[in-house]
Motif scaffolding. Structure first.
Motif, PDB file in Angstrom:
ATOM      1  N   ALA A   1      55.002  25.713  46.017  1.00 47.25           N
ATOM      2  CA  ALA A   1      55.735  26.964  46.236  1.00 47.25           C
ATOM      3  C   ALA A   1      54.895  28.112  45.690  1.00 47.25           C
ATOM      4  N   PHE A   2      54.605  29.078  46.502  1.00 44.20           N
ATOM      5  CA  PHE A   2      53.800  30.228  46.103  1.00 44.20           C
ATOM      6  C   PHE A   2      54.693  31.459  45.986  1.00 44.20           C
ATOM      7  N   ASP A   3      54.361  32.347  45.047  1.00 39.94           N
ATOM      8  CA  ASP A   3      55.077  33.615  44.954  1.00 39.94           C
ATOM      9  C   ASP A   3      54.322  34.712  45.700  1.00 39.94           C
ATOM     10  N   PHE A   4      53.472  34.287  46.602  1.00 36.96           N
ATOM     11  CA  PHE A   4      52.723  35.187  47.487  1.00 36.96           C
ATOM     12  C   PHE A   4      52.519  34.444  48.797  1.00 36.96           C
ATOM     13  N   THR A   5      52.093  35.156  49.818  1.00 35.35           N
ATOM     14  CA  THR A   5      51.831  34.506  51.105  1.00 35.35           C
ATOM     15  C   THR A   5      50.486  33.799  51.045  1.00 35.35           C
ATOM     16  N   PRO A   6      50.468  32.465  51.118  1.00 35.77           N
ATOM     17  CA  PRO A   6      49.196  31.741  51.003  1.00 35.77           C
ATOM     18  C   PRO A   6      48.268  32.062  52.178  1.00 35.77           C
ATOM     19  N   LYS A   7      46.995  32.082  51.868  1.00 34.80           N
ATOM     20  CA  LYS A   7      45.975  32.402  52.866  1.00 34.80           C
ATOM     21  C   LYS A   7      45.350  31.127  53.431  1.00 34.80           C
ATOM     22  N   GLU A   8      44.705  31.264  54.571  1.00 39.38           N
ATOM     23  CA  GLU A   8      43.894  30.166  55.075  1.00 39.38           C
ATOM     24  C   GLU A   8      42.608  30.099  54.256  1.00 39.38           C
ATOM     25  N   HIS A   9      41.957  28.962  54.269  1.00 41.14           N
ATOM     26  CA  HIS A   9      40.826  28.709  53.375  1.00 41.14           C
ATOM     27  C   HIS A   9      39.737  29.768  53.429  1.00 41.14           C
ATOM     28  N   PHE A  10      39.400  30.232  54.612  1.00 37.89           N
ATOM     29  CA  PHE A  10      38.305  31.184  54.780  1.00 37.89           C
ATOM     30  C   PHE A  10      38.692  32.596  54.379  1.00 37.89           C
ATOM     31  N   GLU A  11      39.974  32.835  54.082  1.00 36.06           N
ATOM     32  CA  GLU A  11      40.446  34.162  53.686  1.00 36.06           C
ATOM     33  C   GLU A  11      40.575  34.319  52.170  1.00 36.06           C
ATOM     34  N   ILE A  12      40.520  33.230  51.431  1.00 38.75           N
ATOM     35  CA  ILE A  12      40.690  33.273  49.979  1.00 38.75           C
ATOM     36  C   ILE A  12      39.504  34.018  49.356  1.00 38.75           C
ATOM     37  N   ASP A  13      39.788  34.923  48.429  1.00 37.83           N
ATOM     38  CA  ASP A  13      38.747  35.790  47.868  1.00 37.83           C
ATOM     39  C   ASP A  13      37.573  34.998  47.300  1.00 37.83           C
ATOM     40  N   GLY A  14      37.850  33.960  46.539  1.00 40.44           N
ATOM     41  CA  GLY A  14      36.778  33.196  45.911  1.00 40.44           C
ATOM     42  C   GLY A  14      35.989  32.334  46.875  1.00 40.44           C
ATOM     43  N   VAL A  15      36.436  32.254  48.117  1.00 39.60           N
ATOM     44  CA  VAL A  15      35.820  31.374  49.117  1.00 39.60           C
ATOM     45  C   VAL A  15      35.081  32.163  50.189  1.00 39.60           C
ATOM     46  N   ALA A  16      35.621  33.285  50.576  1.00 37.49           N
ATOM     47  CA  ALA A  16      35.191  33.996  51.778  1.00 37.49           C
ATOM     48  C   ALA A  16      33.684  34.226  51.857  1.00 37.49           C
ATOM     49  N   ALA A  17      33.072  34.693  50.768  1.00 41.15           N
ATOM     50  CA  ALA A  17      31.648  35.025  50.816  1.00 41.15           C
ATOM     51  C   ALA A  17      30.768  33.784  50.918  1.00 41.15           C
ATOM     52  N   ALA A  18      31.289  32.649  50.453  1.00 43.25           N
ATOM     53  CA  ALA A  18      30.491  31.411  50.432  1.00 43.25           C
ATOM     54  C   ALA A  18      30.730  30.536  51.654  1.00 43.25           C
ATOM     55  N   MET A  19      31.573  30.979  52.567  1.00 40.65           N
ATOM     56  CA  MET A  19      31.874  30.242  53.794  1.00 40.65           C
ATOM     57  C   MET A  19      31.526  31.159  54.955  1.00 40.65           C
ATOM     58  N   ASP A  20      30.257  31.085  55.375  1.00 42.98           N
ATOM     59  CA  ASP A  20      29.676  32.084  56.271  1.00 42.98           C
ATOM     60  C   ASP A  20      29.566  31.536  57.695  1.00 42.98           C
ATOM     61  N   PHE A  21      30.454  32.002  58.540  1.00 43.67           N
ATOM     62  CA  PHE A  21      30.448  31.562  59.933  1.00 43.67           C
ATOM     63  C   PHE A  21      29.501  32.405  60.784  1.00 43.67           C
TER      64      PHE A  21
END
Length: 430
Positions: free
Chosen positions: A133-153
């Motif tokens: 249960a999240f108290d925010f709207t969960p993001k997809e993996h490639f949208e997460i701040d700590g992930v986005a820059a390291a997952m380069d499509f």
């Protein structure tokens, strides 16, 4: 591959099994081709006998000095020889057609497989873990701040085209850690033998594991005729091809971590966001080679091996048995494990565990000698993901995400990440 003798004895059984899969009946076409092939073989044998008889009579005619009879018989021998060659060629061609026809008929489903048309008719058999249960709207993996820059499509597309990804930094390390964790668990706890197999294979290996001829367009072929493996199921299963092993050799349980390649020719437009469906991906595969009496129990054991990986990582999942209409071509029974992915608010497949019965073994002539004597019998082969590494990365990142853009990582990965269990919003491990 189906046993032609079984189809001759009970053609209705094949058609009934195909009907469960939503396929048209095939026994009549198979038996018509088989009958034509057998007729050519019989005719060739008759002509061969006549040729042999005439050959013997040639010598007798020559000994008698009967020149006319000698010439007649010699001409007859030539005619029969030509007839035999032609009929044998026809029989060979018909045999090739029959083999190709049989190779394109899917496996027959086990009796306990539920009937159905598609994935909507699959039946849930297990569910584990609580959906976070999240108290925010969960993001997809490639949208997460700590992930986005390291997952380069974008960079991957520049290098290779669409449906590739370039992982870097901490995310690449987490991906590697997941594969290491899976392999170590399967070897140290589940009793599998680790193998590092080739990922380029020959036609025979693809054919023997039912990837050819039907699914050639879904795989990549090199200019020199080799195939990039769609999964290491292919080389691992083909280890026993053309072997007759002792019963004491069984079971054999293998695992491998390899790159896998799929052209996804029939899936344009599906799951193109993120790294859910890629042309190149990594998977830890499990393959078992068993005695026929043990294959059903072995499938359940393999299923628990795959489920145990998710449980150790704390990823909620559900397990379903696939219905007849959703089951793969070579499978006799398949269980799919689906991990919870909060970014899509649904379960997504992360492993399939299938038994093929003797379907693959017949194609690659893999048999065993019964310990109590008797003729060699066909082995049973099973395969399953343990797990798809990229999809497991997705599940870990999405289930562990936090409101500040960081990701809490499973404790099970700490030994592989230098004791760190947090991916910060800045993309570093802590």
């Amino acid at each position: 591959m189906h046993d032609i003798r079984a189809i001759r004895e009970n053609p209705d059984a094949l058609d009934a099994a195909l009907a469960r899969r939503g396929e048209a009946p095939m026994s009549a076409a198979v038996l018509e081709l088989d009958q034509a092939r057998r007729a050519r073989i019989s005719a060739a044998e008759t002509a061969q006998a006549e040729q042999n008889k005439a050959s013997k009579e040639v010598g007798a005619a020559k000994a008698k000095g009967d020149e006319a009879e000698f010439e007649r018989l010699r001409a007859l021998v030539g005619e029969k020889k030509a007839e035999v060659a032609a009929m044998q060629a026809e029989a060979k061609e018909l045999d090739a057609q029959l083999t190709d026809m049989l190779a394109r008929i899917p496996n027959t489903p086990a009796d306990d497989v539920p009937d159905g048309a598609d994935e909507a008719d699959n039946v849930e058999v297990n569910r584990w873990g609580e959906i976070p249960a999240f108290d925010f709207t969960p993001k997809e993996h490639f949208e997460i701040d700590g992930v986005a820059a390291a997952m380069d499509f974008d960079t991957a597309a520049k290098i290779s085209g669409s449906r590739f990804v370039l992982l870097s930094g901490a995310v690449a390390r987490i991906h590697r850690a997941l594969a290491q964790f899976m392999i170590n668990t399967h070897v140290d706890e589940n009793g599998l033998t680790e193998v590092n197999p080739p990922v380029l294979v020959k036609d025979d290996a693809m054919y023997g594991t039912d990837k050819l001829p039907k699914f050639g367009e879904d795989s990549y072929r090199t200019e020199d005729g080799m195939w990039l493996v769609p999964t290491s199921e292919v080389p691992l299963t083909y280890i026993v091809a053309d072997h007759v092993v002792e019963e004491s050799y069984l079971p054999r349980r293998y695992t491998a971590h390899t790159l896998c390649f799929r052209s996804e020719a029939g899936s344009a437009g599906r799951d193109t966001a993120g790294m859910l469906r890629q042309h190149q991906f990594e998977k830890v595969e499990m393959v078992s080679i068993t005695h026929p009496d043990e294959s059903d129990a072995e499938q359940k054991r393999m299923l628990r091996c795959a489920e145990g990986i998710l449980e150790a990582l704390g990823i909620p999942y559900r397990t379903v048995i696939l219905c007849t209409g959703d089951m793969g071509f070579g499978a006799r029974r398949t269980y799919d494990i689906e991990a919870w992915v909060p970014g899509q608010n649904t379960y997504r497949e992360i492993s399939s565990v299938s038994t093929t019965g003797d379907f693959q073994a017949r194609r690659m002539n893999a048999r065993f000698k019964p310990k109590d004597g008797g003729k060699p019998q066909f082995l049973h082969t099973l395969n399953g993901s343990g797990l798809a590494v990229g999809r497991c990365l997705i599940a870990v990142l999405e289930n562990g995400q936090r409101a500040d853009g960081s990701v809490q990582l499973p404790e099970a990965l700490a030994p592989y990440l230098g004791g760190k269990t947090l991916l910060g919003a800045d993309g570093t491990l802590r």
